[in-house]
Write an enzyme that holds these catalytic residues in place. Structure first.
Site, PDB file in Angstrom:
ATOM      1  N   THR A  74       0.820  -1.204   0.000  1.00 14.18           N
ATOM      2  CA  THR A  74       0.000   0.000   0.000  1.00 14.18           C
ATOM      3  C   THR A  74       0.845   1.241   0.000  1.00 14.18           C
ATOM      4  OG1 THR A  74      -1.689   1.206   1.193  1.00 14.18           O
ATOM      5  CG2 THR A  74      -0.122   0.021   2.512  1.00 14.18           C
ATOM      6  N   ASN A 124      -6.390  16.057  -9.057  1.00 10.83           N
ATOM      7  CA  ASN A 124      -5.644  15.283 -10.045  1.00 10.83           C
ATOM      8  C   ASN A 124      -5.588  15.929 -11.424  1.00 10.83           C
ATOM      9  OD1 ASN A 124      -4.586  12.662  -8.857  1.00 10.83           O
ATOM     10  ND2 ASN A 124      -6.626  12.838  -7.975  1.00 10.83           N
TER      11      ASN A 124
END
Length: 408
Positions: free
Chosen positions: A192, A403
């Site tokens: 992760t 983003n």
């Protein structure tokens, strides 16, 4: 005392570890901390899990090489540049290990590098030449040292993420400490984001790797913010052994150690998912009544990964059909006819689906439940006795904003 007592100190909670964070200039346009260093007083047993993306950061190649003997003594992490698809990336990662070795008086092969930030950008050694000696001089075995390091590894995170617990092995108090970063590009399949764990229990390298590889699939692999598997996902665990308590295979102590590791991992899973880019809500899906573990894990992750469902949670819309839809396209052979779904939060609980069909509920009550910032999705498949959890967040306008201009 509870089996696992939360304690202060982050990665420095475990005996023998110090940490620091500095600004070395990898982030050119501001003065945010961008370089973290964790050092152990002794060579430690080490374990690691990494991304399954075929494109992966140069530091992962170096970590695998340096952990072949099962030992390490320092971790170096930079933010601002992922050192992925960068020219000369592996040599640069190795050069940073040499700089750490020189600053700390240890072997370069005992240094584990890690990077996070923009992919495909050229990387220079100069900031490391400046920052590593500075970080080495600032190393502190304190909560402040851990906090500075945890701050230095952030990218789009809104806050540093640290956690530590104390537990007992053989009558002696041991600790596991951790720090993590991760906000977007989180849909791991093996590890992760970036996550670094320390313990002062004595665990041999092979057993340490076994413990980490047991915990990762049940925790970190069960997070999804946006469905993008990062190129740099890394989990590293170092064991100093300085608490004087040894964990041996096939013992109750080993089970306790794995349970403590799981408790730390689950806490950080919730923090990482809740801090997803643009997120306003943490989603936790618990699946019960599954025929096997693979199905339980896949279904829970499918639900919190559903873009449609995540958007519904942002709007506090109890659109339970999107839960059923996500369960239905989950790979695997299982019966959905007995599926029940409940939505729960601090404000209450609504029973929305029974036997894979509508169960009468109040939309007003449901909206009240879903306005909270932590939502539980309780799915009972009714065809077995296996349980699993997954963690995610809602999908908001801000995710696209963040983003859309990430590189600027």
């Amino acid at each position: 005392m509870e089996m696992f007592q939360p304690v202060a100190g982050g990665v420095c909670a475990a005996k023998g570890f110090s940490a620091a964070g500095v600004h070395c200039g990898i982030r050119h346009n501001h003065s945010k901390l961008d370089l973290a260093l964790i050092k152990a007083d002794v060579r430690c047993a080490g374990a690691g899990c990494y991304t399954t993306n075929k494109v992966y950061g140069a530091p992962i190649t170096v970590d695998r090489e340096h952990l072949q003997d099962g030992y390490a003594q320092a971790i170096l992490v930079n933010s601002g540049n992922a050192n992925t698809c960068a020219p000369n990336g592996i040599q640069l990662a190795k050069d940073t290990c040499d700089l750490v070795a020189k600053a700390l008086g240890i072997d370069a092969k005992d240094v584990l590098p890690s990077s996070t930030g923009v992919i495909g950008q050229a990387m220079e050694l100069a900031p490391f030449e400046k920052g590593i000696p500075e970080a080495a001089a600032k190393l502190a075995a304190t909560e402040a040292g851990s906090h500075a390091a945890a701050t230095a590894i952030m990218t789009t995170d809104t806050h540093p993420k640290e956690y530590a617990v104390a537990f007992t092995i053989g009558g002696k108090t041991c600790h596991i400490g951790a720090m993590a970063k991760g906000s977007g590009m989180i849909h791991p399949n093996m590890a992760t984001m970036l996550l670094f764990m320390t313990t002062d229990a004595k665990v041999e390298p092979i057993l340490l790797q076994k413990a980490l590889s047991t915990v990762v699939p049940a925790t970190f692999n069960q997070i999804s913010v946006d469905g993008d598997t990062s190129t740099n996902d890394t989990v590293l665990l170092l064991a100093s052994g300085l608490a004087g308590a040894e964990v041996l295979p096939d013992t109750a102590d080993y089970d306790t150690f794995v349970a403590a590791l799981t408790a730390v991992a689950e806490h950080l899973c919730r923090e990482l998912a809740a801090d997803g880019e643009g997120a306003t809500k943490l989603l936790e899906c618990t699946v019960t009544g599954a025929p096997d573990l693979a199905t339980a894990r896949a279904v829970s992750k499918s639900v919190i990964h559903s873009t449609l469902f995540k958007a519904a949670m942002f709007g506090a819309d109890a659109n339970w059909g999107r839960v059923l839809c996500a369960i239905g396209y989950t790979p695997g052979d299982f019966d959905i006819s007995k599926t029940a779904v409940r939505l729960k939060s601090r404000a209450g609980e609504v029973f929305v689906c029974e036997n894979a069909a509508y169960h009468p509920y109040s939309e007003e009550e449901a909206a009240k439940v879903l306005k909270e910032d932590e939502i539980e999705i309780l799915v009972d498949l009714g065809c077995g006795d296996v349980t699993a959890k997954a963690w995610g967040c809602d999908l908001t306008y801000d995710y696209v904003k963040i983003n859309g201009d990430y590189r600027t």
